[in-house]
Design an enzyme around this catalytic site. Structure first.
Site, PDB file in Angstrom:
ATOM      1  N   SER A 479       0.825  -1.196   0.000  1.00  0.00           N
ATOM      2  CA  SER A 479       0.000   0.000   0.000  1.00  0.00           C
ATOM      3  C   SER A 479       0.867   1.256   0.000  1.00  0.00           C
ATOM      4  O   SER A 479       1.635   1.482  -0.925  1.00  0.00           O
ATOM      5  CB  SER A 479      -0.951  -0.047   1.204  1.00  0.00           C
ATOM      6  OG  SER A 479      -1.897   0.975   1.142  1.00  0.00           O
ATOM      7  N   ASP A 747      -9.622  -3.896  -5.630  1.00  0.00           N
ATOM      8  CA  ASP A 747      -9.014  -2.788  -4.889  1.00  0.00           C
ATOM      9  C   ASP A 747      -9.231  -1.482  -5.648  1.00  0.00           C
ATOM     10  O   ASP A 747      -8.981  -1.416  -6.853  1.00  0.00           O
ATOM     11  CB  ASP A 747      -7.516  -3.072  -4.727  1.00  0.00           C
ATOM     12  CG  ASP A 747      -6.802  -2.016  -3.894  1.00  0.00           C
ATOM     13  OD1 ASP A 747      -7.460  -1.093  -3.393  1.00  0.00           O
ATOM     14  OD2 ASP A 747      -5.576  -2.139  -3.754  1.00  0.00           O
ATOM     15  N   HIS A 777      -8.153  -4.716  -0.371  1.00  0.00           N
ATOM     16  CA  HIS A 777      -6.901  -4.016  -0.122  1.00  0.00           C
ATOM     17  C   HIS A 777      -6.441  -4.333   1.300  1.00  0.00           C
ATOM     18  O   HIS A 777      -7.218  -4.352   2.239  1.00  0.00           O
ATOM     19  CB  HIS A 777      -7.138  -2.509  -0.276  1.00  0.00           C
ATOM     20  CG  HIS A 777      -5.917  -1.674  -0.098  1.00  0.00           C
ATOM     21  ND1 HIS A 777      -5.124  -1.283  -1.157  1.00  0.00           N
ATOM     22  CD2 HIS A 777      -5.353  -1.133   1.003  1.00  0.00           C
ATOM     23  CE1 HIS A 777      -4.130  -0.544  -0.710  1.00  0.00           C
ATOM     24  NE2 HIS A 777      -4.245  -0.441   0.600  1.00  0.00           N
TER      25      HIS A 777
END
Length: 811
Positions: A479, A747, A777
């Protein structure tokens, strides 16, 4: 407790799951262990699914219309009429999106982009309605048929289908107005403003109640429901209490009503994600950092195992019980002193690596060293001087273990958390497992977090820690950490020091600029990454969210001080919370025992359709919002050296430009196909304003919980390639080492990965992209939750191995 409640919410009737499997599997030879959404997508095409649903809806509609003038029968007939209308209206748009979606894939072996994901999500919703309609048709005459429950389920999924139809029209509008070959929109800024306005005003609560996580694998849904219940309970007490632990204690006694009332939970979830500031999300995500909440008992370790640097609480924490047992887990504090690094081009020449300075001045950088084996040098006096205590140490007498030889490689990890939350401690469980599987030590960087330390503080600290650790290094992150992996490597190339041997990035964010893309449309329904949260995190990282509402006393105490103070208040909060819960229960019981009493407040429970019907149908007013385009980045050409990329970010330079170093038009033949596909779309979809893309008579449901406006953070800093690596010129991207990306099909950040991989592929850079299905995610933090997350985590490990042990040349 919540898992049992969630099963009842989802309408899992006796025998229904078996019926679903029997209905799906005979259509095609589909493996039975696939998730329900995947089995459905393999079992029938979109047109067949729509026709089956319409036939069932008409049959149920006719049955309930013949049941007399009752209100429930009228609503059931109406909901099936709505299902028929929305399914017939949605099917052509999905078909058109699917017909051109392949043009945006990285390659034929990687069929993934935001258009595909949006179609897949809509098919999942249609599939749920198809299953529910079949169940109603089979059981509507039974005396055990739960009329109210099934009505609420159907109304919730009808609301979701209506909103998905709106998203499909938005995606079609993006496809028609965007330039060929590009998933991220650039051009007229009014479209970005319209997109943000529509996001704010659209009803989202239906996606956070009964339909929560319908697009993901079923094994994930109980976890998502638990998180959502905890979040709304935490939010209810956030402004009422002082700190995270006291909020958590009070929330234990108020989460029950959100568990049994999904409509109430969805409405409250929508209000929270839209209106609370970044400090709320920082506090909620950091609950796992509070040591008191993670302590358990009764699971001691063997006396001969050495957890060097770990406290007893860490070893007995709930999160770490499911992870591997490691010999070394030490938090190190790197002193802020400058040092020299040799240049890759000429090792005789050195460059000075200065300590981080941005915003807060020089300060130590915290890193966590994790090693499955105690290796030579890891207990050295030099390293021990850097150890930072995390709590009281155990006084057990343990035998000194035999040391393993030095490792030939080191993995540097940069954690995620939206740049605003979490540390290596939150990611420690899967990092311990990785240290065992890879047989290599891992160094996880605890960089300073926004909004207190905005860009470029985190970049400076990660680069400093990387240079301190560099020897034979792999780089990985997830991320926000994936973003920092790319930017640290770009900075290392600019300094001329050794690059990492490779990068493994899980669901990275490569475009932090406010813009629209088909995968970003999924943020309307994503419970872990709504667009408003993403916007707040980016704004905080860019320096736009600096106000802290906490008092100065809390700031002075620091995290450990807060934990100690909260521990002293814990029993007080539990006592007060239990008393409040008991009084509420008695009060509710009193109201139920007096049916003729006058209600003192509006009833809390109402259906999704009743809530939506109370909303205004007309468009809400909006201010003029300024978006940012990719063309705002003016470069001086790709002929410059990669060490000194010159960027023009002044207001005068922003405007029409043709930056030769940013080439999103990847292949001429693909561009011509996409141009033809865009030309096939109706000309009325090219009218500015997203609402103009709706057909006559269609009105998506509007929200009463949204803020009046959501303004994107418009500082030029978000276009800095060290913040948005997708915007880096070709000359910079060509300096990156081999890149391995693992992304999630559902995502909202999927298009970040696809477009970044496409750019690297067009430059001839080594890059792989693997996309996992049906997971949200942040799946690495859920690695121990189910079979699907374990498989996805294993895929990440596999790509790290490719970096540590690259395959030799073919014989």
């Amino acid at each position: 407790m919540w898992s049992d409640v969630s099963l009842r919410e989802e309408g899992v009737e006796p025998g229904l799951l078996d019926a679903r499997a029997q209905l799906i599997q005979p259509c095609l030879n589909v493996p039975p262990d696939l998730p329900a959404a995947s089995r459905l997508s393999h079992s029938m095409d979109l047109r067949t699914m729509t026709q089956s649903l319409v036939t069932l809806a008409e049959d149920n509609m006719a049955f309930f219309s013949s049941q007399g003038p009752g209100e429930t029968a009228r609503r059931l007939s109406g909901v099936f009429a709505g299902v028929r209308e929305q399914a017939l209206g949605l099917e052509p748009t999905l078909g058109r999106l699917l017909s051109v979606a392949h043009l945006f894939d990285l390659d034929a072996e990687t069929p993934a982009n935001g258009y595909r994901s949006l179609v897949h999500t809509a098919r999942c919703c249609l599939g749920h309605l198809l299953h529910k309609s079949r169940y109603v048709a089979s059981n509507r005459r039974s005396i055990f048929f739960r009329t109210s429950h099934n009505l609420a389920e159907l109304e919730a999924y009808l609301a979701a289908l209506t909103q998905l139809r709106a998203l499909a029209y938005y995606a079609q509008h993006l496809l028609a107005t965007n330039q060929p070959g590009r998933l991220f929109f650039e051009g007229d800024e009014r479209l970005i403003a319209d997109f943000l306005h529509e996001y704010v005003t659209l009803h989202k609560g239906c996606f956070y109640g009964r339909c929560l996580g319908f697009q993901f694998t079923p094994a994930i849904r109980p976890f998502l429901q638990t998180i959502s219940i905890g979040l709304v309970s935490f939010g209810e007490h956030y402004k009422r209490n002082e700190t995270g632990l006291s909020v958590t204690a009070s929330s234990l006694f108020t989460g029950g009503r959100f568990a049994i009332d999904p409509e109430l939970r969805g409405a409250e979830f929508e209000r929270i994600v839209q209106n609370l500031d970044v400090h709320f999300w920082k506090a909620f995500w950091n609950i796992t950092e509070i040591q008191v909440l993670s302590v358990s008992t009764g699971h001691g370790e063997g006396p001969n195992l050495v957890h060097d640097g770990e406290t007893e609480a860490q070893r007995h924490s709930l999160a770490n019980m499911a992870s591997a047992t490691v010999r070394v887990s030490r938090l190190l504090s790197l002193p802020p002193t400058a040092f020299e690094m040799p240049l890759t081009a000429d090792p005789k020449v050195t460059v000075t690596i200065s300590p981080p300075l941005a915003h807060t001045g020089p300060g130590p950088v915290l890193v966590r060293l994790i090693s499955y084996d105690l290796r030579e040098g890891q207990d050295s006096e030099e390293l021990s001087r850097l150890v930072r205590s995390e709590g009281p140490r155990s006084l057990e007498l343990r035998s000194r273990p035999q040391q393993a030889p030095r490792s030939r490689c080191l993995v540097v990890h940069i954690h995620g958390g939206g740049f605003v939350a979490q540390t290596s401690k939150s990611h420690e469980p899967y990092l311990k497992s990785w240290a065992q599987e890879l047989g290599a030590p891992i160094l996880s960087i605890d960089y300073s977090l926004a909004p207190e330390a905005p860009f470029p503080r985190a970049l400076e600290e990660c680069f400093y820690a990387y240079c301190w650790a560099v020897k034979h290094c792999a780089l990985l992150g997830d991320s926000a950490g994936g973003n920092l992996c790319f930017t640290v490597s770009l900075r290392a190339a600019a300094y001329g020091v050794r690059l990492p041997d490779g990068i493994m990035a899980a669901y990275p964010a490569t475009m932090l600029q406010a813009t629209a893309s088909p995968s970003r449309l999924l943020s309307l329904m994503d419970p872990l990454l709504p667009l408003s949260i993403l916007s707040k995190c980016v704004s905080a990282y860019a320096g736009g969210e600096t106000e802290d509402h906490s008092d100065s006393g809390q700031k002075a105490l620091g995290m450990m001080g807060l934990v100690q103070r909260d521990t002293a208040l814990l029993f007080r909060d539990l006592r007060l919370g239990a008393s409040s819960w008991l009084n509420s229960f008695l009060e509710l019981s009193g109201h139920k025992s007096h049916p003729n009493s006058v209600p003192i407040a509006e009833p809390l429970r109402c259906s999704v359709s009743e809530t939506a019907l109370a909303q205004p149908e007309g468009p809400l007013g909006t201010d003029s919002l300024k978006g940012l385009t990719l063309h705002d980045l003016s470069l001086r050409g790709s002929s410059e050296t990669p060490d000194t990329p010159e960027l023009s970010l002044s207001a005068e330079a922003r405007g029409h430009s043709t930056p030769s170093a940013i080439n999103f038009l990847l292949r001429p033949e693909v561009a011509s196909e996409e141009s033809e596909a865009g030309a096939e779309l109706s000309t009325k979809d090219r009218v500015q304003g997203l609402c103009a893309a709706f057909p006559e008579g269609f009105h998506p449901r509007r929200s009463s919980h949204g803020a009046k406006r959501m303004t994107p953070y418009s500082s030029p800093i978000v276009k800095n390639p060290f913040m948005s690596p997708l915007l880096a010129p070709d000359s910079m991207l060509q300096t990156l080492p081999p890149v391995h990306i693992v992304a999630c099909a559902l995502d909202p950040m999927l298009d970040d990965s696809v477009m970044f991989a496409r750019r690297l592929r067009s430059l001839g850079q080594p890059v792989t992209l693997r996309v996992v299905e049906d997971l949200p995610h942040g799946f690495l933090s859920l690695a121990a939750l189910c079979h699907e997350t374990r498989q996805a985590a294993a895929l990440c490990v596999e790509h790290i191995r490719l970096v540590l042990n690259p395959p030799g040349p073919p014989v």
